[in-house]
Structure formats: structure tokens, C-alpha cells
Design a protein around this motif. Structure first.
Motif, PDB file in Angstrom:
ATOM      1  N   MET A 180       0.910  -1.552   0.075  1.00  0.00           N
ATOM      2  CA  MET A 180       0.049   0.110   0.085  1.00  0.00           C
ATOM      3  C   MET A 180       0.956   0.944   0.053  1.00  0.00           C
ATOM      4  SD  MET A 180      -3.069  -1.156  -0.174  1.00  0.00           S
ATOM      5  CE  MET A 180      -3.802   1.154   0.086  1.00  0.00           C
ATOM      6  N   GLU A 181       2.386   1.434   0.848  1.00  0.00           N
ATOM      7  CA  GLU A 181       3.497   1.922   0.673  1.00  0.00           C
ATOM      8  C   GLU A 181       3.930   2.008  -0.398  1.00  0.00           C
ATOM      9  OE1 GLU A 181       4.135   4.623   3.876  1.00  0.00           O
ATOM     10  OE2 GLU A 181       3.522   3.144   5.061  1.00  0.00           O
ATOM     11  N   ALA A 182       4.548   1.041  -0.372  1.00  0.00           N
ATOM     12  CA  ALA A 182       5.969   1.819  -1.762  1.00  0.00           C
ATOM     13  C   ALA A 182       4.911   0.755  -3.115  1.00  0.00           C
ATOM     14  CB  ALA A 182       6.785  -0.237  -1.219  1.00  0.00           C
ATOM     15  N   HIS A 183       4.221   0.208  -3.324  1.00  0.00           N
ATOM     16  CA  HIS A 183       3.756  -0.261  -4.510  1.00  0.00           C
ATOM     17  C   HIS A 183       2.445  -0.280  -4.845  1.00  0.00           C
ATOM     18  CE1 HIS A 183       7.421  -2.884  -3.974  1.00  0.00           C
ATOM     19  NE2 HIS A 183       7.472  -2.350  -5.706  1.00  0.00           N
ATOM     20  N   PRO A 184       1.704   1.003  -5.099  1.00  0.00           N
ATOM     21  CA  PRO A 184       0.760   1.517  -4.778  1.00  0.00           C
ATOM     22  C   PRO A 184      -0.467   0.967  -5.687  1.00  0.00           C
ATOM     23  CG  PRO A 184       1.558   3.269  -3.611  1.00  0.00           C
ATOM     24  CD  PRO A 184       2.112   2.433  -4.340  1.00  0.00           C
ATOM     25  N   LEU A 185       0.010   1.055  -6.502  1.00  0.00           N
ATOM     26  CA  LEU A 185      -0.883   0.907  -8.147  1.00  0.00           C
ATOM     27  C   LEU A 185      -0.843  -0.757  -7.605  1.00  0.00           C
ATOM     28  CD1 LEU A 185      -3.220   2.538  -9.258  1.00  0.00           C
ATOM     29  CD2 LEU A 185      -0.926   3.584  -8.142  1.00  0.00           C
ATOM     30  N   VAL A 186      -0.617  -1.774  -7.365  1.00  0.00           N
ATOM     31  CA  VAL A 186      -0.323  -3.350  -6.568  1.00  0.00           C
ATOM     32  C   VAL A 186      -1.813  -2.913  -6.026  1.00  0.00           C
ATOM     33  CG1 VAL A 186       0.855  -5.010  -5.987  1.00  0.00           C
ATOM     34  CG2 VAL A 186       1.985  -4.030  -7.959  1.00  0.00           C
ATOM     35  N   GLY A 187      -0.968  -2.349  -4.903  1.00  0.00           N
ATOM     36  CA  GLY A 187      -2.050  -2.189  -3.477  1.00  0.00           C
ATOM     37  C   GLY A 187      -4.031  -2.368  -4.288  1.00  0.00           C
ATOM     38  N   ARG A 188      -3.538  -1.111  -4.988  1.00  0.00           N
ATOM     39  CA  ARG A 188      -5.382  -1.370  -5.393  1.00  0.00           C
ATOM     40  C   ARG A 188      -5.786  -2.303  -5.927  1.00  0.00           C
ATOM     41  NH1 ARG A 188      -6.458  -0.002 -11.176  1.00  0.00           N
ATOM     42  NH2 ARG A 188      -9.125   1.177 -11.574  1.00  0.00           N
ATOM     43  N   ARG A 189      -4.891  -3.190  -6.702  1.00  0.00           N
ATOM     44  CA  ARG A 189      -5.002  -4.707  -6.999  1.00  0.00           C
ATOM     45  C   ARG A 189      -5.418  -5.374  -6.181  1.00  0.00           C
ATOM     46  NH1 ARG A 189      -6.934  -3.679 -12.117  1.00  0.00           N
ATOM     47  NH2 ARG A 189      -5.007  -2.938 -13.885  1.00  0.00           N
ATOM     48  N   LEU A 190      -4.375  -5.293  -4.943  1.00  0.00           N
ATOM     49  CA  LEU A 190      -4.640  -6.574  -3.339  1.00  0.00           C
ATOM     50  C   LEU A 190      -6.392  -5.906  -3.127  1.00  0.00           C
ATOM     51  CD1 LEU A 190      -1.622  -6.033  -1.501  1.00  0.00           C
ATOM     52  CD2 LEU A 190      -2.787  -7.955  -3.030  1.00  0.00           C
ATOM     53  N   ILE A 191      -7.005  -4.722  -2.699  1.00  0.00           N
ATOM     54  CA  ILE A 191      -7.950  -4.203  -3.186  1.00  0.00           C
ATOM     55  C   ILE A 191      -9.311  -4.675  -3.652  1.00  0.00           C
ATOM     56  CG2 ILE A 191     -10.165  -2.362  -2.053  1.00  0.00           C
ATOM     57  CD1 ILE A 191      -6.750  -1.197  -0.675  1.00  0.00           C
ATOM     58  N   GLN A 192      -8.725  -4.542  -4.939  1.00  0.00           N
ATOM     59  CA  GLN A 192     -10.016  -5.029  -5.926  1.00  0.00           C
ATOM     60  C   GLN A 192     -10.028  -6.393  -6.090  1.00  0.00           C
ATOM     61  OE1 GLN A 192      -7.946  -3.461  -9.569  1.00  0.00           O
ATOM     62  NE2 GLN A 192      -9.076  -2.003 -10.017  1.00  0.00           N
ATOM     63  N   ALA A 193      -9.865  -7.226  -5.233  1.00  0.00           N
ATOM     64  CA  ALA A 193      -9.528  -8.454  -5.072  1.00  0.00           C
ATOM     65  C   ALA A 193     -10.130  -8.901  -3.956  1.00  0.00           C
ATOM     66  CB  ALA A 193      -8.136  -9.724  -5.364  1.00  0.00           C
ATOM     67  N   LYS A 194     -10.034  -8.293  -3.427  1.00  0.00           N
ATOM     68  CA  LYS A 194     -10.682  -8.586  -1.698  1.00  0.00           C
ATOM     69  C   LYS A 194     -12.377  -8.049  -2.432  1.00  0.00           C
ATOM     70  CE  LYS A 194     -10.618  -6.422   2.334  1.00  0.00           C
ATOM     71  NZ  LYS A 194     -10.372  -5.112   3.780  1.00  0.00           N
ATOM     72  N   GLU A 195     -12.566  -7.659  -2.777  1.00  0.00           N
ATOM     73  CA  GLU A 195     -13.622  -6.506  -3.387  1.00  0.00           C
ATOM     74  C   GLU A 195     -14.650  -7.460  -4.106  1.00  0.00           C
ATOM     75  OE1 GLU A 195     -13.592  -2.913  -5.041  1.00  0.00           O
ATOM     76  OE2 GLU A 195     -13.290  -1.974  -2.902  1.00  0.00           O
ATOM     77  N   LYS A 196     -13.594  -8.791  -4.588  1.00  0.00           N
ATOM     78  CA  LYS A 196     -14.337  -9.547  -5.421  1.00  0.00           C
ATOM     79  C   LYS A 196     -14.239 -11.003  -4.830  1.00  0.00           C
ATOM     80  CE  LYS A 196     -13.005 -11.486  -9.634  1.00  0.00           C
ATOM     81  NZ  LYS A 196     -12.297 -11.898 -10.765  1.00  0.00           N
ATOM     82  N   GLY A 197     -14.090 -10.695  -3.744  1.00  0.00           N
ATOM     83  CA  GLY A 197     -14.242 -11.372  -2.502  1.00  0.00           C
ATOM     84  C   GLY A 197     -12.355 -12.675  -2.785  1.00  0.00           C
ATOM     85  N   THR A 198     -11.926 -12.496  -2.797  1.00  0.00           N
ATOM     86  CA  THR A 198     -10.644 -12.987  -2.393  1.00  0.00           C
ATOM     87  C   THR A 198     -10.169 -13.204  -0.978  1.00  0.00           C
ATOM     88  OG1 THR A 198     -10.141 -12.742  -4.633  1.00  0.00           O
ATOM     89  CG2 THR A 198      -7.673 -12.926  -3.318  1.00  0.00           C
ATOM     90  N   THR A 199      -9.904 -14.161  -0.494  1.00  0.00           N
ATOM     91  CA  THR A 199      -8.904 -14.097   0.995  1.00  0.00           C
ATOM     92  C   THR A 199      -7.489 -13.323   0.814  1.00  0.00           C
ATOM     93  OG1 THR A 199     -10.111 -15.814   1.927  1.00  0.00           O
ATOM     94  CG2 THR A 199      -8.560 -14.807   3.284  1.00  0.00           C
ATOM     95  N   LEU A 200      -7.726 -11.867   1.647  1.00  0.00           N
ATOM     96  CA  LEU A 200      -6.204 -11.135   1.893  1.00  0.00           C
ATOM     97  C   LEU A 200      -5.508 -11.204   3.044  1.00  0.00           C
ATOM     98  CD1 LEU A 200      -4.168  -9.273   0.860  1.00  0.00           C
ATOM     99  CD2 LEU A 200      -5.789  -7.649   1.328  1.00  0.00           C
ATOM    100  N   ILE A 201      -4.044 -12.136   3.326  1.00  0.00           N
ATOM    101  CA  ILE A 201      -3.776 -12.580   4.206  1.00  0.00           C
ATOM    102  C   ILE A 201      -2.206 -11.517   4.371  1.00  0.00           C
ATOM    103  CG2 ILE A 201      -2.308 -13.992   6.140  1.00  0.00           C
ATOM    104  CD1 ILE A 201      -4.000 -16.558   3.819  1.00  0.00           C
TER     105      ILE A 201
END
Ligand SMILES: Nc1nc2c(c(=O)[nH]1)N[C@H]1C(S)=C(S)[C@@H](COP(=O)(O)OP(=O)(O)OC[C@H]3O[C@@H](n4cnc5c(=O)[nH]c(N)nc54)[C@H](O)[C@@H]3O)O[C@H]1N2
Ligand SMILES: Nc1nc2c(c(=O)[nH]1)N[C@H]1C(S)=C(S)[C@@H](COP(=O)(O)OP(=O)(O)OC[C@H]3O[C@@H](n4cnc5c(=O)[nH]c(N)nc54)[C@H](O)[C@@H]3O)O[C@H]1N2
Ligand code: SF4
Ligand SMILES: [Mo]
Length: 688
Positions: A180-201
Motif C-alpha cells: 500500500m505504501e511501496a507499490h500503491p497501484l499493486v495495493g489497488r489490485r489487492l483491494i480490488q481482489a478483496k472486493e471480488k471475494g479473494t481472501t487477503l492474508i
């Protein structure tokens, strides 16, 4: 009626100069100056979105303190010189050192900030001009362990899947990455995935901005990755969740792994993580249909970096999570062109395309292509070995876009080493802390002032386009290196454009063999390997078999080793170091941005509430940190987000540089120094 003149505004699509995500953006040019940044919506990487650094990336371009003329040090002071004078001096001094001491007395440090063309030329200059393999880039102190570890496990050191593919994962395991701080636009993908139902650990010793986004956060003690991952694998095997079909068909040495992890059922005493939580996370990752691993420097920047990376490869192979969409093992490459700098052969044991210098057939191929004889086959000195060897084996150093006086461990040691050189050149866009120590400083054009390509962390080769002229007499690095090659009387350095350099590179680099500037015009560009003119590129690696000689993935049984220096009575805290959203490395660019500077003007040290209470330290107090190597005074930030006994600092700020404290001890396989762990003391500075 008066006709008002409307100023002409130009939009130049290019690639962000900061992190390895490789976001596309438009530079807005008015009256020959870059005045802003606008989204470039067609980029499939960031779809028009940017992080604060992306929006602030234009502000340093027209800084009044950009280097504009070559500088030569005379009687301890810099004097402006003509290009002819400066390059004649550099050529004659490098030749003199070569003549006196031989090829190994020269060392070349290559930036991961500059385009591929320039990294390739530095590799060519070192090898053709001086017959030395002493050429390296800052991947050595970044993802060097990823290159080494993934090559050993999977046969290729690169990330396996594209960033957008995270949306295809059912579970994402993030470890040692603060995306979220070092690769924020990959951070955006993590959040998009989470919104789609992916489990984020998220597993991290600190409760980071990234950890805050997770479904499950697992805290563990710094530098205990191996016991943690071994324990996860123990539970996966024990609960029958290993993918035996995948293991049988695609890998070898599983028994070695199985035997090793049997010792790691319960690791709570070492890692601080409850066994139930380790087991829960292990089974979540192993039970997902498609699970992806994302990691970064929390894994690599330690003396067990290569082993940590191999542990993660073990975990992915154990569960068959590799070679498909939504799976894989994805090191988030750091610098805008760190993938490229490695691809380009700015590395001491390979030419471009990872062609090993030790193989005679590769040397013959390059000798023929470059029109030289006698290329060396030895393993050259790595980045930190070059520093240590100053004054001894190494007598002259050429540093292109590297700032070791802020970014390398143990700055006092770096200064002492650099001062022993007979001759040093720094090529940069600013007069950095390192440039101030040089004999000659060459002024470079920055990324907005030249053409080229950057290769992002997902192996995407994207164009960088000239938007404005460089200040004063500054020149693109490729042009400076071409002129120097010509001054040295070398063949094959008479390039007229960055595109000509790219073509020279592509003809000797199999993975880039099918690429041309024309083919890179489309917004999605090309992802290597792209060996032929009609090849579409390769977004996912290892789909059929691994890139190893026998096509099988290698399991390794890996045991825990403690860090090189652990807390004791005199130095009772473990110091971790890392980054902030708003600043970038040695700060030469982000600290010249008003927007970014206003967000965070200076550095600080994070300390846990419990430790702060014991030491009587409050938020904002001045504190003094000491290690066996140096001391730093800075402000305290008291927080719940880190464990007791641990401190955390960034290394961006020259007035309180974390690297005065850090340890140069190295990972034996990748030569990575232990930037993420050293022992320090901390005390409140008494009011004077
Ligand atoms: N804003 C900004 N972005 C950047 C950069 C920058 O300077 N500024 N630099 C770029 C570059 S070159 C790189 S390489 C990347 C780096 O990107 P990251 O590696 O994500 O950044 P770091 O801040 O170094 O943080 C690493 C994480 O590892 C954790 N960590 C520390 N020690 C350990 C440990 O022992 N084990 C584990 N598992 N985790 C640990 C830290 O708490 C932190 O959350 O960022 C890139 N992006
Ligand atoms: N303690 C601690 N130390 C660390 C790390 C950590 O996590 N903790 N992380 C490490 C990592 S991952 C990395 S990648 C390194 C980064 O270390 P560096 O590469 O030294 O850091 P940068 O500030 O990116 O510096 C690169 C230099 O390139 C210059 N530059 C920019 N563009 C151009 C150009 O077009 N041409 C030329 N010639 N020069 C240019 C900049 O002005 C700057 O001086 O730091 C490492 N150091
Ligand atoms: S995520 Fe990285 S590449 Fe994208 S805008 Fe931010 S710094 Fe630039
Ligand atoms: Mo990095």
C-alpha cells in the motif's frame, strides 16, 4: 477584437520514474516545461490512477539545482568543464588505471533508475572497454535474493504472473511487503481482489497500511520467516493438503523438504505467532483453488534472503500454486527499472538476457556481436564487494545514478572506502552526497528529457519518451556513455539515438529479440520473453514446465539461521528499516517535490508504546540511536504498530540516515547485506 494567444499544451505519454509497478502517465508540457501530470487511461497497469509520487514526479525536473555542466575537482573544489575536457579526463584516467593494475581494478555501479538502453551500454562499456565483469546494479541490495533463489528453485529469477492477475486468485498471501505504501497501484489490485471475494492474508512484523487491509493479519518477529513458512508447510502436509500430483509430475526432492519441516510444528517461541494462527493461514492458502504469493524486501534484505525466497517457492510448489492464472510467486520488484537493469546484463556474472559469462559459447557469441576479443569469464565483484575492495583491488569506480552515501549499509564504512579510490566518476542529475566525493561529475538528462524503455516488475517493457530538453549541457546517459566509448577508441559506440541502442541490445538478448520501438507503441507494450518478431510476449511463466535444465522445480529443505547481529545488553533493540509512501530512497527527487515534502518533511523512528513508556519517551521527543557502526539523532514516533523490542526507521533522510546504523553482513548466496535487521540502543536526548 484582440486575438488571445492560447499557449500550446502537449501531452507526452510515458512511464512513472519511481517504483517497479510501471504506471503509465502523461506529462503535461507548456512552453518547453513540464507543468503537471495527467492520467493516461489506456495503460492496462494503472488504468489512469496514480499514487502521490506519480502525481509529484514532475516537480524535480526543473529544479534550479539540477546539474547542468560537467564538473572536475581541482584542489578539493569542483570547477565547471566542457564535455570534451571532462570525458578526455575520464577516458585517460580509466585507461591509466587499467594499464597500471589490469581489468579488475575498475568497478562499475549501474542505476536501476535509468532506461534499459543505458544499463545495457554500461555493461557493454565495462566488458568491451575494460574486459571486466565488475559491473553490478542495486538489485544486489534489493531483490538479488529473488534472482538467486527463484533461479535455484524454478530456473528463472523473475516474477511469475502479471499484477492484474491477482484478481484471479482466491487467496493472496502477502509477506514482507508493504504494497500500500511501496507499490500503491499493486495495493489497488489487492483491494480490488478483496472486493471480488479473494481472501487477503498479510504477514508482517509491523501492522502496516497493507496489514490494515487484510482479512487476516499475522504478526511475527523480524527475521523469522523460515520457521514460519516451514511451520505452514508442516501443517499443510500433516493435514493432507499438499498437491501430490503436482509434486510428482513437476518437482523433485520433496522428501528433503518433508524431512526438514517435521521439526517445525510449533514455532511460537521463535516467531511469536500462535501455532493455531499459523495452521489456519496455512490451510487457507493451501485449500484455495488458486492462491498467489506476493512478497518484497521483508523477505530479501537479510543474511538469509536467498533461503527465505526458496522457502516461499517451496510453499507455492507444495500446493501446486504456480503456472496458472491467479497463482504464482511474485516478488514486487522495487525500482522503475530494476528488472531491466538485471535483464540488461548490468550484473557481474551474466550478459544481457542472463547469458552466463562463464560459458565459452556465450563469450564467443558476445565477442562476435561486439567485435572484440578476450572477454573475461570470471564472476565479477558485486556491489558491496566493490565498495569493500576500494583502494585494495579496486582503484577506480564509475557510479551511474547510485547514491551509496545514503542508500548502502554502514555509510561511515562507505565513505572511508570511496576515499581510498585513485579516481571516481559520478553521473547523476543532482550533486548528491556521493557525487560530492567524486573526482568528476557528469550531468545527466532525467527520464523526462530522453527516450528509452523501462522494464517493470511484471516484465513489461514500456516506453519512456522525451518531453522536454535537458537543462544546460546535461545529456542522456546513453549519449554520455556513447561519447565515452568513442573517446576510448572503442568500436560499436557510435549511437545516434536510444532506439539504435535498443536494437543493438535486442539482437543479442533472446528475451527481447522480437521487440522494436514500433512494437512497444501499443498501451500494453510487450512482456518478455518475446523472442521473435511475431511473438506476442509471455505474461505467465512456467505454465508447462519450469525453466530449470530438467524442467522440474527444485524443493530445498531449509533450516532457520538467526540474523548476523542480534540484540544484547549494550544494543537491546532490533532495528528494521524501510520506506514511506511519500518519499523515494535517497530523496534526491521526492524531497524536491513541494507536495511530497509537505506530507513528510523529515525522518523519525517508530518505537512501541511499551518501550517508550519504559524509557520515558514521548511522541516528538528527540532520541539518539546507536549501533556498533554509528549514531543518528531523530524524532520519536510512539506507536502500537510494532512489537516491543523492535524499532523502525526509513532511510530517505540525509539529516537522520538509517544507514549510519545498518550492518554490512551478507547473505552468502546473493551477497545481500542485512539492511532489515541490526542491533541498536535508543535513548532520549536530554534538553541542552
Ligand atoms: N514510496 C516508496 N515506494 C517505493 C520505494 C521507495 O523508496 N518509496 N522503493 C521501491 C523499491 S526499490 C523497493 S525494493 C520496494 C520495497 O517495497 P517493500 O519491501 O514493500 O518496502 P519496505 O518499506 O522496505 O518494507 C518491507 C516490509 O517488510 C517488513 N519487514 C521488515 N522486516 C521483516 C522481516 O524480518 N520479515 C518480514 N516478513 N517482513 C519484514 C516491513 O515491516 C515492511 O512492511 O519499494 C519500491 N517502492
Ligand atoms: N537501510 C536501508 N537501505 C536501503 C534499503 C532499505 O530498505 N533499507 N533499500 C535498498 C534498496 S531496495 C534500493 S533499490 C537502494 C536504492 O539505492 P539508490 O539507487 O542509491 O537510490 P536512489 O535514491 O533511487 O538513487 C539513485 C540515484 O539516481 C539518480 N538518478 C535518477 N534518475 C537518473 C538518471 O536518469 N540518470 C542518472 N545518471 N541518475 C539518475 C538519483 O538522483 C539518485 O542519486 O537502496 C537500498 N538501501
Ligand atoms: S505506484 Fe509506483 S509506478 Fe505507479 S505512480 Fe506510484 S510510484 Fe509511480
Ligand atoms: Mo529496491
Amino acid at each position: 477584437m484582440n486575438q488571445q494567444k492560447v499557449p500550446e499544451i502537449k501531452y507526452v505519454p510515458t512511464t512513472c520514474p519511481f517504483c517497479g509497478v510501471g504506471c503509465g502517465l502523461n506529462l503535461v508540457v507548456k512552453d518547453g516545461k513540464v507543468v503537471g501530470v495527467e492520467p493516461w487511461k489506456r495503460s492496462p497497469v494503472n488504468e489512469g490512477k496514480l499514487c502521490p509520487k506519480g502525481y509529484g514526479c514532475y516537480e524535480f525536473i526543473h529544479s534550479p539545482d539540477r546539474l547542468t555542466k560537467p564538473l572536475i575537482k581541482k584542489d578539493g573544489k569542483f570547477v565547471e568543464a566542457s564535455w570534451d575536457e571532462a570525458l578526455d579526463l575520464v577516458a585517460s584516467k580509466l585507461k591509466e588505471v587499467y594499464g597500471k593494475y589490469g581489468p579488475d581494478a575498475l568497478a562499475f555501479q549501474v542505476s536501476c533508475r535509468v532506461p534499459n538502453e543505458e544499463c545495457y551500454l554500461m555493461n557493454k562499456l565495462a566488458r568491451v572497454g575494460f574486459k571486466t565483469n565488475n559491473v553490478d546494479n542495486c538489485a544486489r541490495i534489493c531483490h538479488g535474493p529473488s534472482v538467486a533463489g527463484l533461479s535455484l528453485s524454478l530456473g528463472s529469477g523473475a516474477a511469475t504472473n502479471p499484477f492484474a492477475d491477482l484478481l484471479n486468485a482466491d487467496c493472496i498471501f502477502v509477506i514482507g511487503s508493504n504494497a500500500m505504501e511501496a507499490h500503491p497501484l499493486v495495493g489497488r489490485r489487492l483491494i480490488q481482489a478483496k472486493e471480488k471475494g479473494t481472501t487477503l492474508i498479510v504477514a508482517d512484523p509491523r501492522y502496516t497500511l497493507t496489514a490494515r487491509k487484510a482479512h487476516i493479519y499475522m504478526r511475527f518477529n523480524p527475521s523469522t520467516v523460515i520457521p514460519l513458512i516451514n511451520s505452514m508447510m508442516y501443517w499443510i502436509i500433516k493435514e493432507g493438503k499438499a498437491d501430490m500430483e503436482f509434486i510428482k509430475n513437476k518437482t523433485k526432492d520433496f522428501e528433503e523438504l518433508k524431512k526438514t519441516v517435521e521439526k517445525y510444528a510449533d514455532v511460537e517461541a521463535l516467531t511469536g505467532t500462535p501455532t493455531e494462527l499459523v495452521k489456519e493461514i496455512a490451510l487457507k492458502y493451501a485449500s484455495a483453488k488458486n492462491a498467489a504469493i506476493v512478497y518484497c524486501l521483508g523477505i530479501t534484505e537479510t543474511t538469509s534472503g536467498t533461503d527465505n525466497v526458496r522457502s516461499l517457492a517451496n510453499l507455492a510448489m507444495l500446493t501446486g500454486n504456480i503456472g496458472r492464472p491467479g497463482t504464482g510467486i511474485n516478488p514486487l520488484r522495487g525500482q522503475n527499472n530494476v528488472q531491466g537493469a538485471c535483464d540488461m546484463g548490468a550484473y557481474p556474472n551474466v550478459y544481457s538476457g542472463y547469458q552466463k559469462v562463464e560459458l565459452e559459447e556465450n563469450r564467443k557469441k558476445m565477442e562476435q556481436a561486439w567485435g572484440v576479443e578476450g572477454l573475461p569469464g570470471n564472476y565479477g565483484l558485486t556491489l558491496m564487494e566493490q565498495i569493500d575492495a576500494c583502494g585494495d583491488r579496486v582503484k577506480a569506480m564509475f557510479m551511474l545514478g547510485e547514491n551509496p552515501m545514503i542508500s548502502f549499509p554502514d555509510i561511515n564504512h562507505v565513505r572511508e572506502c570511496l576515499s581510498k579510490l585513485e579516481f571516481s566518476v559520478v553521473e547523476d542529475i543532482f550533486l548528491t552526497e556521493t557525487a560530492q566525493l567524486a573526482d568528476v561529475v557528469l550531468p545527466a538528462a532525467c527520464w523526462a528529457e530522453k527516450d528509452g524503455t523501462f522494464t517493470s516488475g511484471e516484465r513489461r517493457v514500456q516506453r519512456v519518451r522525451k518531453a522536454v530538453d535537458a537543462p544546460g549541457e546535461a545529456k542522456p546517459d546513453w549519449e554520455i556513455l556513447s561519447l565515452l566509448g568513442q573517446k576510448l577508441g572503442l568500436k560499436g559506440f557510435d549511437f545516434k539515438s536510444a532506439e539504435e541502442v535498443f536494437n543493438d541490445m535486442a539482437r543479442v538478448t533472446p528475451q527481447y529479440g522480437g521487440m522494436t520501438y514500433a512494437r512497444l507503441e501499443k498501451p500494453e507494450a510487450l512482456v518478455w520473453p518475446c523472442p521473435t518478431a511475431d511473438h506476442p510476449g509471455t505474461p505467465i511463466l512456467h505454465t508447462q514446465k519450469f525453466a530449470t535444465a530438467d524442467g522440474l522445480g527444485n524443493f530445498f529443505g531449509i533450516d532457520y539461521k538467526p540474523p548476523a547481529e542480534v540484540p544484547d545488553e549494550e544494543y537491546p533493540f532490533a532495528l528494521m528499516t524501510g520506506r514511506l509512501l511519500f518519499h523515494y530512497h535517497s530523496g534526491t527527487q521526492t524531497r524536491r517535490s513541494k507536495q511530497l515534502h509537505n506530507e513528510v518533511p523529515t525522518g523519525f523512528v517508530e518505537i512501541s508504546e511499551a518501550d517508550a513508556a519504559e524509557l520515558g519517551i514521548k511522541k516528538g521527543d528527540r532520541v539518539l540511536l546507536k549501533s556498533r557502526r554509528g549514531e543518528v539523532e531523530t524524532n520519536a514516533l510512539v506507536t502500537k504498530d510494532i512489537p516491543k523490542g523492535v524499532l523502525n526507521m526509513t532511510f530517505h533522510f540525509r539529516e537522520c540516515p538509517a544507514n549510519l546504523l545498518t550492518n554490512t553482513a551478507r547473505d552468502p548466496l546473493s551477497k545481500m547485506p542485512e539492511l532489515k535487521y541490526c542491533a541498536v540502543s535508543v535513548e532520549k536526548v536530554k534538553a541542552r
